[in-house]
Design an enzyme around this catalytic site. Sequence first.
Site: not given
Lengths: 285, 285
Positions: A37, A147, A186
Site C-alpha cells: 500500500h 496493486g 494484510s
Amino acid sequence: MEFVQTIQETKNIIKEWEKSGFTIGLVPTMGFLHEGHESLIKKAASENDKVVVSIFVNPIQFGPTEDLDTYPRNLDRDKKVCENAGTNLIFNPAPEEMYFDNAVTSVTVGELTNGLCGSKRPIHFQGVCTVVSKLFNIVTPDKAYFGEKDAQQLAVIKRMVRDLNFDIDIIGCPIVREEDGLAKSSRNTYLSDSERKAALVLNESLKLAKKALENGEVHASKLTHVISEKINSEPLAKIDYIEIVDSIDLKPVCKISSSILVAIAVYIGKTRLIDNFTWNTNDNK
Amino acid sequence: MEFVQTIQETKNIIKEWEKSGFTIGLVPTMGFLHEGHESLIKKAASENDKVVVSIFVNPIQFGPTEDLDTYPRNLDRDKKVCENAGTNLIFNPAPEEMYFDNAVTSVTVGELTNGLCGSKRPIHFQGVCTVVSKLFNIVTPDKAYFGEKDAQQLAVIKRMVRDLNFDIDIIGCPIVREEDGLAKSSRNTYLSDSERKAALVLNESLKLAKKALENGEVHASKLTHVISEKINSEPLAKIDYIEIVDSIDLKPVCKISSSILVAIAVYIGKTRLIDNFTWNTNDNK
C-alpha cells in the site's frame, strides 16, 4: 493530513481542491496497510497534487463464509503509514455511511470475473466494482492506484473504467515482497510460524514457472504442472487454483503466444493467499 | 449549438466549460424529439449555463423482439428542436462509439426493476442504467432531466444516483400530453388513425382511477378494477400491466396510505404505450 469519515465532508474538501486546480490521486484500500500500500501511496504522491487514501473494509465484497469479521485492522498504524507516505486525506467511512439499508445498485464486469478468484468468490468482484465506482464518484480522482498482486482486480477495474467512461487513469503498481519473496498481504498476519514458512511455496512455484518460460516452454499445461508439483510438495499448502490466462481479457490460454498472466491462489492452512506474474512472449527475445 | 459524435470531443468541450465554471444540464434522449423532450430541454436551459442533449438509440435497452430497428428517427428535426429549446451541445454517438465489441460492464438496480416495465422488459433497465452511467461520466452534468412518463425509469435512475454517489441532481419533469390527453411519446407515430383514437383509453382510465382516489377509494384492487374495465372496453387495447406501487421503492401496495404511483402499459395494436400518475394521500386533504 485530513481524516474524514463522511461522504459529504470528503466531497466538500475535494471540491475546494478542484477549484484550486489540484490533481487528485486515489488509493483505495481496506486498511491494515503494508509496504505494498505504501508504495501505491508514494507513487500517487509523486504524480498528483493531492492524495486520498480510502480505508474501508467493504462488506459486500466478502462472501458469507469469508473473513469479513476477522479481517485485520489497525487504524492508528494506518494513519501513520498514510501520513509518512504523503497522504492528504484519509477517507474512512463506516459501512452505514457507504450503504443505505435499501441500496440495490451494483456494477458488474462480466466474463473477466468468471475465472480465477471470480469463480471461487462469486460476489467478490461485483462488490469491488460497486464500491470502487462509489469511491470514484465521491473522490473524482484523476488517477487511481491498484496493486498488481490483485491482478484480476486490476484487469477488471481497467475494463470497468473503459466500459463506463470514467475519466480516470488506472495505474497498476508492482507487487511488493518480503525479503524471502512472500508477496505482502494484510492476510499474512493470519499465518502461524510454520505456515509463514510454507507460504513461500507460492512465490517459489511461480519462479519455477518463470524459469520454464525463459527456457522456452510454450504449453500452459506444462506450466501448471510445474507449479502444482511444487505447491503439492508443501504439506500445509492446498491449491485453490492455478491459471494461465491472457493478461487483458483473462481468458485461459493453452499455448503461450501473447502477454499472459500466471495467477495462483493457495490455502496455507485456513488462509487463502494469491500471487502472480505477467509474462510477455517478447520477454524472451 | 455544437453537434458532436465522439466521446473525446464531447469531453474536451465539457472540460472547457468546467474551466469557465459553467453549470451543465444533461437531457438524455433517444431522439425523435417531441414536446415532452422540449420541456426537459427548456427546463435544463433555465437552470444551467450549458445544456447537453444526448441523442442515442441505445441498443442494449431493447429486447430481441422489441422495436430497435424500427424506432423512429429524424435527426434534422431533432437538431431544430434542440436549437430552439436552448441546447448548447448535441451528443449523437454511433453505437460503436458507445460500446466496444468486448464491453462487459453493466449497472443494475435490483428490486426496483422487478415489477412494472422491468418484469416485461427484463434487460431494459440494465441497459438504461448502463448507458446513463456512461453519459453521466462523459458529460459530468450538475443536473440531469428525465420525464415522469417513464416513472419507473425516473425512480430507478434516482436510486442509482443515490447508491453510486453520482454528484448529480435528478430532475423529474411532468408528462406533456396531446390536446386530447394522450401522453406524448415517440412511439405514438406507430399508431394508425383508429389506434390513435383508441390510445386515449390510457389517460381516460387513469382519470377514472384518480377520481376514485379523490372520492376516498383506498383499495388498490378497486383502482385496478376501474382501470382494467375501462381499457377492456376498447377493442384495440390489450393490457400489459396495471400496477399500484409505492412511488419511491415501487413495491406493490394493497391499501393506499402513502405516495403511490399508478402505472399502466397497454398494447394498442402492436404498439406498447405507457402512462401513469402519482398520488399522495395528502392530495385529498
